[in-house]
Design an enzyme around this catalytic site. Structure first.
Site, PDB file in Angstrom:
ATOM      1  N   HIS A  25       0.844  -1.197   0.000  1.00 26.57           N
ATOM      2  CA  HIS A  25       0.000   0.000   0.000  1.00 26.57           C
ATOM      3  C   HIS A  25       0.879   1.247   0.000  1.00 26.57           C
ATOM      4  CE1 HIS A  25      -2.282   3.191   2.351  1.00 26.57           C
ATOM      5  NE2 HIS A  25      -2.921   3.098   1.204  1.00 26.57           N
ATOM      6  N   SER A  26       0.544   2.192  -0.851  1.00 17.58           N
ATOM      7  CA  SER A  26       1.252   3.466  -0.913  1.00 17.58           C
ATOM      8  C   SER A  26       2.756   3.234  -1.130  1.00 17.58           C
ATOM      9  CB  SER A  26       0.967   4.265   0.366  1.00 17.58           C
ATOM     10  OG  SER A  26       1.480   5.566   0.285  1.00 17.58           O
ATOM     11  N   MET A  27       3.596   3.761  -0.238  1.00 18.53           N
ATOM     12  CA  MET A  27       5.042   3.627  -0.419  1.00 18.53           C
ATOM     13  C   MET A  27       5.523   2.194  -0.230  1.00 18.53           C
ATOM     14  SD  MET A  27       6.087   6.600  -1.312  1.00 18.53           S
ATOM     15  CE  MET A  27       7.855   6.563  -1.065  1.00 18.53           C
ATOM     16  N   GLN A  86      -1.243  -0.780  -4.108  1.00 19.92           N
ATOM     17  CA  GLN A  86      -2.480  -0.033  -3.882  1.00 19.92           C
ATOM     18  C   GLN A  86      -2.139   1.437  -3.646  1.00 19.92           C
ATOM     19  OE1 GLN A  86      -3.640  -2.253  -0.397  1.00 19.92           O
ATOM     20  NE2 GLN A  86      -4.988  -3.604  -1.550  1.00 19.92           N
ATOM     21  N   THR A 118       0.021   3.388  -4.970  1.00 18.66           N
ATOM     22  CA  THR A 118       1.463   3.616  -4.863  1.00 18.66           C
ATOM     23  C   THR A 118       1.913   4.638  -5.902  1.00 18.66           C
ATOM     24  OG1 THR A 118       1.891   1.377  -4.049  1.00 18.66           O
ATOM     25  CG2 THR A 118       3.726   2.542  -5.071  1.00 18.66           C
TER      26      THR A 118
END
Length: 896
Positions: A124-126, A151, A153
Site C-alpha cells: 500500500h502506498s510507499m 495499492q 502507490t
C-alpha cells in the site's frame, strides 16, 4: 509476531514481522507450521501492519468456502509507521529489511510438501515502491517474487520531493525497471489507483512507467475495476470490500493445482488480473475455456427475424395480476405451438445472413447477472436448429445492472445465427434485449467546449433514436487540465418501471473508466476529467457510452467547469505551491533591499509584495529556456555547463504542463505570501503588546556587536546539536530564538514609539529640547525599518522550517533507537543556517545601508526566484538552498 534472526533484529530494531490469524486458524498456526501460500503485506507512509486484516480476513472466509483445499498465509511488516513519503532516508533500510523478511518467510515452509519458492507482495502506498526496490538490491534474486499488487502507490515520482534521498531512490528504482525490463517479464505487477477521491496520491502517479513488456504489468483505477466501479481515498483502498474481494478472487484463481502455489505461468497471471480488474465477462475464470458447444436433445428453436427483440421474465405480484395473467396466457400459447421442456430454458436464434448488408453490429444485454453461458454463435445448423456453436459469453462485459455483448458482424463471417439462451425463470425477474444496428447511426461526435469558456458556453446533442446503446465521442478531450460537467437528461414516453440506465466514460488509452448508474427518467451530472493525458500517437478519443432504455430519449449537455479545472491544477501541481510562495517572498525581499538603498528605509512587506512580485519577471525567462532546449545547439551548451533539467521541460514531456498553470500558481503564491506576511506582523505586534501589558519592561541594554561571546557559544551549541543529532531540530531551535528575538524587537519598537510620542508633546515647551524628538524620531524609524526586514526574513525562514519538519518528526519517533538521524538531509543546511541567523537576528538596517554589497544583495533575489521556479518545482528540497544563499549575502552586507 515472527521471531527474526538476532543479527536482523539488531540491525533493524524498529521493524517487526507478523503473521495474521484469527479464531481457530490463529490457534492452529501458533507453532508456525505453515502449509499455505505466503503473501506479504507492506504498509505505506505512516501505515500500520494491522492494515493486512482486510485481506487476511476475506482470504480466510474464501478458504473456508473451499474447505481449506487452498489457503493463504498473510504476513505483515511493521515499519514503525514511518513517514517515508516525506523522508526518504529510511527507504533503503526498509527495502533491505523486507528482503530479510522474505528469507525468513520461505524458511517457515521448507519442510512442507508444497513448499513455496516465492512470495506474493501486496504494497500500500510507499510499500509498493519498497517492493519494487527489492529488485535493485545486489544480492536479491528476482524469482523470490512472482506477483506484486500495489495499492495507491506513487510509482512515477514522489508526491512531495522534500529530500534528495527520496528523489534519488525513485530515480534508481524507475531506471532499473526500465533498463532491466526484459529481465522482469516473469514478475507480474498490478497497480491499483484510488481515483479522484484520493487527494494524497493522484492516480497519474500510480501508473507504472511505460515499459516494453506490456504483457507483465497492468495499471488500473478503482473506478474502472469490475464490481467495484467506485473511487476510494488513500486509506480506504486498503479495506474497500469490493477491491479486496477482487484481489482475493484473483489470488485463488492464480493457484496452480499441481504445486498448490501461485502459478509460474506469466500469461495466466495476466489473464487472471485482466479478468478481475479490467474486463469481467460475468463468468468464472477458466484458463482455457471450452468455447465449442454442441446442442443435443429435442429442442425447439424460436427464430427471431426482427432487428430488435426483448424477452422479459416477471415475478407474480398482486399489483400486476392482469398483466401477469396475460403473460402467462401468452406463454401457454407459445408452449402449445412450440413444445419443449421449460426446465431446459428457451433458445432464440437471430439469422445473420439477411442482416449483414443492413447492419454492422449486434448488441445484446442480459440483466440476469449469473455466471452461466447465455449467448452463442452458430457455426453449423440445419433447417430447424443449431447443431454446433461457439460460446460468445466470454466476449461479454459486466456492468452494474447488466452484462453486455457487442459483436462486429464482419469479424464473424462464419456465423449463421446468434443464439440467445434464456434459462428457466426460477422466480427471478430479468430482461434480455438484443438489437442489430449500424455503427454510424449510434455514434455521435461532440466537440468539447473551449477551456476559456469557463462554463459560459455549452454543447448539446439530442439522441432521438430508441436504441439500446449510444456512443458519444468527446472530440479534443485529451489534456489533464481539461475538466467538464456532463448533464444527461432522460425523457421517457410512458410512465412505467424501467431498469436504470448506465453511463460509462471510457478512456481508451488507460484503464480509468468511470461508471454511473441513473434512474430513468432523471437528470444526471457526470464529471469528465483525465488522470493521464493522451499519449503521443494515440488517435482514439474518449467515449461516453449510454446504455439506455429503449423507449427513452436522451439529451446530453457538456460545459467547461472552472472549479474542476482549478482542482486539476491543484491535483497535479499543488505540491509545488511552496516554491511559488517563496518566490514571491524572495522578490519582495529584494524589493525591500532596493527601497533601503533608495530611501534609507525598509518598505512594508504587503506594499512591497504588491509592487515587486510580478509573474512577468520570472515566467517568460523559464518559457524561453524551455523553448530553446528543443534545439540541439542550445541543449549541447546547456549540458556542457552541467546544468540540471528544467522542471517545466520534464513536466511538458509528461503532458502535465501548460503555460497558464504557472501564472495561476504564481497568483496563488502571491495570495499566500501576502496573508502570511500579515499574519507574522500581526502576531508579533500582538505578542509584544501583551508582553508590555502583562510584564513591566526592564531597561534595555543595547549591544552593537553582531556576535558576542555569549552569542558565539549559542551558535556553536546549536551547530553542534544539528551536526550530532538532527539538523531539523537545530533549525527549529534557531527559528524559535529568532521569533523570540523579533518579539523583543517589536516590543522595543513599541516602547520607543510610546516614549517618542510623550517626549514630542513635551518638546514644544522648550527650545533646548528641540533636537531630542528628532533623534528619537530617527531611532523609531530605524527600529520600524529593522523590524520590517526581520519579519520578511522570518517569513522566509518559516518555509525552511516547514520543509524540514518531516525529518524532525521521523527523528523524534525513532529517538529511542538512535539519537542521531542518519542519513540527515538537513545536517549541512542546519549548520550554515544557524551561523547565518545567529548573526542576522542581532542586525539592523543601519548596518546594511552602508554596505558595498547591498546593491548586489538587492539584485540577487530575482535570479534566485527564476532559478527556484526552474529547478525547484519537482525538487522542493532545493528551496532552502536558494533562501540560504540570499540570507548569506545579507550577512555579508552586515559585515562588509
Amino acid at each position: 509476531k515472527i521471531k527474526l534472526p538476532k543479527k536482523t533484529a539488531r540491525r533493524y530494531p524498529a521493524y517487526e514481522l507478523y503473521l495474521y490469524g484469527e479464531g481457530s486458524y490463529a490457534e492452529a498456526n501458533k507453532n508456525l507450521v505453515l502449509t499455505g501460500i505466503p503473501v506479504l503485506f507492506l504498509p505505506g507512509n505512516a501505515g500500520s501492519y494491522k492494515q493486512v486484516r482486510s485481506l487476511g480476513s476475506i482470504a480466510l472466509r474464501k478458504a473456508e468456502d473451499v474447505d481449506f483445499k487452498y489457503h493463504f498465509n498473510f504476513f505483515s511488516v511493521n515499519f514503525n509507521e514511518e513517514l517515508v513519503a516525506l523522508y526518504g532516508g529510511s527507504l533503503q533500510r526498509q527495502t533491505k529489511f523486507v528482503h530479510e523478511c522474505i528469507k525468513v518467510i520461505l524458511k517457515l515452509y521448507r519442510d512442507g510438501e508444497f513448499a513455496p519458492t516465492s512470495v506474493a507482495i501486496v504494497g500500500h502506498s510507499m510499500g509498493g515502491l519498497v517492493a519494487r526496490a527489492l529488485l535493485t538490491l545486489k544480492n536479491f534474486r528476482p524469482e523470490l517474487i512472482n506477483l506484486l499488487v500495489t495499492q495507491a502507490t506513487p510509482h512515477v515520482a514522489p508526491v512531495m520531493p522534500l529530500d534528495k534521498y527520496l528523489t534519488d531512490f525513485y530515480t534508481a528504482v524507475n531506471n532499473y525497471w526500465i533498463l532491466k525490463a526484459q529481465d522482469l517479464r516473469n514478475l507480474t505487477t498490478l497497480s491499483v489507483a484510488g481515483g479522484f477521491r484520493d487527494y494524497q496520491v493522484r492516480s497519474g502517479l500510480t501508473f507504472l512507467p511505460r515499459l516494453t513488456q506490456q504483457d507483465s504489468a497492468l495499471s488500473v483505477v478503482s473506478s474502472a475495476v469490475p464490481r467495484a466501479w467506485a473511487s476510494t481515498d488513500h486509506l480506504s483502498i486498503v479495506w474497500c470490500k469490493e477491491l479486496i474481494l477482487a484481489t482475493i478472487r484473483a489470488f485463488f484463481d492464480l493457484i496452480d493445482e499441481n504445486t498448490r502455489q501461485i502459478t509460474e505461468n506469466p500469461k495466466k497471471r495476466m489473464a487472471v488480473l485482466n479478468h478481475h480488474f479490467v474486463r469481467h465477462p460475468a463468468k468464472i475464470f477458466e484458463e482455457n475455456p471450452e468455447t465449442f458447444t454442441e446442442f443435443t436433445g429435442a429442442f425447439t428453436w424460436i427464430e427471431v427475424k426482427t432487428s430488435k427483440w426483448t424477452y422479459s421474465a416477471y415475478n407474480v405480484s398482486s399489483n400486476f395480476f392482469f398483466l401477469n395473467a396475460f403473460l402467462c396466457l401468452f406463454s401457454l400459447l407459445i408452449d402449445f405451438f412450440f413444445p419443449f421442456k421449460d426446465s431446459d430454458g428457451k433458445y432464440f436464434a437471430f439469422p445473420l445472413a439477411s442482416h449483414r448488408k443492413s447492419y454492422s453490429h449486434i448488441y445484446c444485454q442480459n440483466s440476469m447477472l449469473d455466471t452461466n453461458s447465455w449467448i452463442y454463435g452458430c457455426i453449423s445448423s440445419n433447417s430447424s436448429m443449431c447443431l454446433e456453436a461457439t460460446d460468445l459469453s466470454w466476449k461479454a462485459e459486466l456492468l452494474p445492472t447488466v452484462k453486455v455483448v457487442i459483436l462486429k458482424l464482419e469479424d464473424y463471417p462464419s456465423l449463421s445465427h446468434i443464439v440467445i439462451y434464456v434459462q428457466p425463470t426460477g422466480g427471478n425477474k430479468f430482461t434480455v434485449d438484443c438489437e442489430l444496428f449500424e455503427e454510424e447511426s449510434r455514434t455521435v461526435q461532440l466537440p468539447v467546449t473551449p477551456l476559456l469558456s469557463v462554463g459560459l458556453s455549452s454543447r448539446e446533442i439530442l439522441l432521438n433514436l430508441t436504441g439500446l446503446l449510444y456512443n458519444v465521442q468527446l472530440q479534443h478531450f485529451d489534456q489533464i487540465y481539461q475538466a467538464f460537467k456532463i448533464y444527461i437528461k432522460s425523457h421517457c414516453q410512458l410512465p412505467k418501471e424501467r431498469k436504470p440506465s448506465v453511463y460509462r466514460l471510457h478512456i481508451p488509452w488507460s484503464h480509468e473508466d468511470s461508471v454511473t448508474v441513473a434512474k430513468v427518467p432523471s437528470s444526471t451530472e457526470i464529471s469528465a476529467k483525465l488522470h493521464v493525458a493522451q499519449p503521443e500517437g494515440e488517435s482514439r478519443v474518449p467515449v461516453l457510452a449510454i446504455y439506455s432504455s429503449p423507449d427513452c430519449h436522451y439529451e446530453v449537455i457538456l460545459k467547461t467547469s472552472l472549479l474542476q479545472i482549478l482542482g486539476q491544477i491543484i491535483r497535479f501541481h499543488g505540491c509545488s505551491l511552496p516554491v511559488y510562495v517563496v518566490s514571491n517572498i524572495l522578490l519582495t525581499y529584494g524589493g525591500q533591499l532596493s527601497t533601503l538603498i533608495s530611501t534609507g528605509q525598509c518598505s512594508e512587506f504587503s506594499l512591497e509584495l504588491i509592487r515587486t512580485a510580478k509573474p512577468y519577471k520570472v515566467d517568460p525567462i523559464i518559457s524561453i529556456v524551455v523553448f530553446l532546449l528543443r534545439f540541439n545547439w542550445f541543449r549541447e551548451i546547456w549540458d556542457s555547463l552541467s546544468l540540471p533539467e528544467v522542471d517545466a521541460a520534464v513536466l511538458s514531456s509528461q503532458d502535465a504542463w501548460f503555460p497558464l498553470v504557472s501564472l495561476i500558481l504564481f497568483l496563488f503564491g502571491t495570495g499566500i505570501a501576502y496573508w502570511s506576511g500579515v499574519f507574522f506582523s500581526s502576531s508579533l505586534r500582538l505578542f509584544s503588546l501583551l508582553w508590555l501589558t502583562l510584564i513591566r519592561p526592564p531597561a534595555l541594554q543595547k549591544e552593537n556587536k553582531l556576535l558576542t561571546p555569549r552569542r558565539g557559544c549559542a551558535l556553536v551549541s546549536l551547530a553542534l546539536v544539528g551536526w550530532t543529532t538532527c539538523g531539523a531540530f537545530a533549525i527549529l531551535l534557531v527559528y524559535l530564538r529568532y521569533v523570540f528575538k523579533d518579539s523583543e524587537r517589536s516590543k522595543e519598537t513599541s516602547q520607543n514609539a510610546i516614549k517618542h510620542t510623550v517626549k514630542k508633546g513635551d518638546a514644544g515647551h522648550g527650545a533646548l529640547e528641540a533636537t531630542q524628538p528628532l533623534c528619537n524620531s530617527r531611532t523609531v524609524a530605524e527600529g520600524v525599518s529593522s523590524l520590517r526586514m526581520h519579519v520578511t526574513i522570518l517569513n522566509l525562514f518559516t518555509w525552511i522550517m516547514l520543509l524540514s519538519l518531516p525529518s524532525l518528526i521521523y527523528w523524534l519517533k525513532n529517538l529511542r533507537y538512535n539519537i542521531r538521524l542518519d542519513p540527515d538531509p538537513c545536517r549541512s543546511t542546519a549548520v550554515i543556517l544557524v551561523s547565518i541567523l545567529e548573526i542576522l537576528m542581532n542586525s539592523s538596517t543601519s548596518e546594511v545601508k552602508s554596505s558595498k554589497l547591498l546593491k548586489i544583495a538587492a539584485k540577487v533575489p530575482l535570479p534566485l526566484s527564476v532559478a527556484m521556479l526552474a529547478f525547484g518545482r519537482m525538487h522542493l528540497y532545493k528551496v532552502p538552498h536558494f533562501i540560504t544563499f540570499s540570507l548569506l549575502l545579507h550577512v555579508l552586507c552586515c559585515i562588509v
